[in-house]
Design a protein around this motif. Sequence first.
Motif, mmCIF file in Angstrom:
data_model
loop_
_atom_site.group_PDB
_atom_site.id
_atom_site.type_symbol
_atom_site.label_atom_id
_atom_site.label_comp_id
_atom_site.label_asym_id
_atom_site.label_seq_id
_atom_site.Cartn_x
_atom_site.Cartn_y
_atom_site.Cartn_z
ATOM 1 N N ASP A 1 0.835 -1.197 0.000
ATOM 2 C CA ASP A 1 0.000 0.000 0.000
ATOM 3 C C ASP A 1 0.873 1.250 0.000
ATOM 4 O OD1 ASP A 1 0.616 0.842 2.748
ATOM 5 O OD2 ASP A 1 -0.646 -0.818 3.387
ATOM 6 N N GLU A 2 0.237 2.371 -0.306
ATOM 7 C CA GLU A 2 0.984 3.603 -0.544
ATOM 8 C C GLU A 2 1.803 4.030 0.669
ATOM 9 O OE1 GLU A 2 0.123 8.191 -2.090
ATOM 10 O OE2 GLU A 2 -1.432 6.650 -2.259
ATOM 11 N N CYS A 3 1.257 3.873 1.844
ATOM 12 C CA CYS A 3 1.984 4.291 3.057
ATOM 13 C C CYS A 3 3.222 3.442 3.272
ATOM 14 C CB CYS A 3 1.069 4.215 4.271
ATOM 15 S SG CYS A 3 -0.224 5.471 4.286
ATOM 16 N N ALA A 4 3.096 2.139 3.054
ATOM 17 C CA ALA A 4 4.240 1.248 3.233
ATOM 18 C C ALA A 4 5.350 1.586 2.235
ATOM 19 C CB ALA A 4 3.806 -0.208 3.075
ATOM 20 N N HIS B 1 5.827 4.515 0.794
ATOM 21 C CA HIS B 1 6.399 5.806 1.166
ATOM 22 C C HIS B 1 7.391 5.655 2.305
ATOM 23 C CE1 HIS B 1 6.698 9.890 2.821
ATOM 24 N NE2 HIS B 1 6.430 10.290 1.585
ATOM 25 N N ASP B 2 7.051 4.843 3.303
ATOM 26 C CA ASP B 2 7.966 4.622 4.422
ATOM 27 C C ASP B 2 9.260 3.959 3.944
ATOM 28 O OD1 ASP B 2 6.116 5.723 6.126
ATOM 29 O OD2 ASP B 2 5.371 3.797 6.884
ATOM 30 N N ALA C 1 1.436 5.644 -6.126
ATOM 31 C CA ALA C 1 1.081 6.825 -5.326
ATOM 32 C C ALA C 1 -0.018 7.606 -6.041
ATOM 33 C CB ALA C 1 2.301 7.717 -5.122
ATOM 34 N N ASN D 1 -0.745 10.710 -6.384
ATOM 35 C CA ASN D 1 -0.219 12.062 -6.141
ATOM 36 C C ASN D 1 -0.232 12.915 -7.408
ATOM 37 O OD1 ASN D 1 1.816 10.731 -7.556
ATOM 38 N ND2 ASN D 1 3.485 11.516 -6.285
#
Length: 580
Positions: free
Chosen positions: A77-80, A82-83, A167, A169
Amino acid sequence: MTTYDKFPTVTVQGYDDSAWQNWESIARTLHARIQQQTRTILVIDCYPGVRLAELEDNLLPRLRPTLAINVEQARQDECAVHDMLARNLTDDRVFGVLSCHQLGEFFDPARLDALQTQVNQCSEGLIVIYGPGAALVHPGDVLVYADLPRWEIQQRMRSGETGNWGAENQHEDMLRRYKRAFFVEWRVFDRHKTPLLRRADFILDTTQAHQPAMVTGEALRAGLTQTATQPFRVVPFFDPGVWGGQWMKQQFDLDPSAPNYAWCFDCVPEENSLLLRFGAVRIEIPSQDLVLLEPRALLGEKVHARFGAEFPIRFDFLDTIGGQNLSFQVHPVTEYIQQQFGMHYTQDESYYILEAEPDAVVYLGTRTGTDPQAMMDDLRRAGRGEKTFDDARFVNQIPAKKHDHFLIPAGTVHCSGAGTMVLEISATPYIFTFKLWDWGRLGLDGLPRPVHLEHGEKVIDWQRDTQWVHQHLVNQFEPIAQGNHWREERTGLHEREFIETRRHWFSEPVVHHTGGGVNVLNLVEGESAIVDSPTGAFAPFTVHYAETFIIPASVGEYRISPAACASGQSLATIKAWVRS
């Protein structure tokens, strides 16, 4: 009428019936290949930016698969993501750190396993796995790789059609989206696609919306092999800028309604396209694919050993005729770009002046006696809007005329002034520009253009003052050899730069040799010239004024002659290669 060719094309020999256009023909060709087996797994792996909806709407219904799987459902997922990428993306608007990630890290292992189980449980019919990373699920009984050039990806980003891969974005600052693509996505996907290109059954060109073209992998690889043995050009692209001028618009017959054109990337294989013609079908691929698959023939053994599958020489144009000054800037020295951004070499460059207005200047180096602290304080005050930067006090302004050559090793403050048409000859890392002052302008997006004083002050070489610049960086012409109706001059670059440049003036044929390394040339004077092989190893190749062309290392000896229309004229080329 312009003679500059904006769509140079390599005609591939022997594969006229190996390419197809439109979804109907492509589907029919794949069907013929698929029907040979009762259970077939068709993998359509993709570069990020490929329009998956177009595949889903136009190709999958024609193939009528028993099972269709979009591999992106297994992506982290996008958060993972990004991290995972935080260290590479940084908080900076422009600069990140080069990624060493492998594509598999962007997928959830359990979800990938579930997709593989789905495939294994489907015992008959056509199974289609598609999307970026599809080959991670299964290698494919039939493998299609869907590709497109980075320049087209940027256009889709700018229009808001797409964000970065993984993303949502689309509306984020374009500089940040480009940064993520440059430092992460394109590196990861080039690693992933290189072995796939070597074994793919078909390559799908998805550059033009609803105008797909496909070629067999065998034909494409043969076309790249052929290209790496003959002169060729990549497809130039043009871009407006806040400081852009009018010369290219007129000289190259560009859109007259555009406000200006600032840049032309005339030879930046990481970004440019390569056009290959197979019979009636033209295929557009990233020219980087040639570098990835034919690095030794293209670059030569020594250059490949030093740089890997990376094209190290860049030719581009900077047009300020009828425009404004470029930003006042400096490029990082080698240790800084290595330590801060993970690049293994830096953005050394030079300005060769193709045309100049009478009062044109180049800003180069600091004036003798400059106090570094005083100049940096002045730049900071200018950046805060308290005053304009006192460039006349701190920076050398050197008159620039046609055929001058200014050398710019990293660490030298510089910019081209208004009224110049610059052929920039440089190392390939092309976004590592630390702007020190931008003359108080906003960008075309209406936002302040980024200024990087915190980086710039750490890399400026303050010893490059007025005397040093004139002694080492301005018109370092040195006669090398001459004959009847020709002469060769060394024009640089500086000893700290790995690129050697030579200028040849000629009105009769001149014989060159690659010396075992790739040569990049531009016809800087004269209407047109013919490049041929003294032994007939390749077909004669025509170049026109201001066109950049590449001579692969494998070519060896080649000859450049005035074209018939240029008979009696004095022509000139500038040639660059990597020093041994």
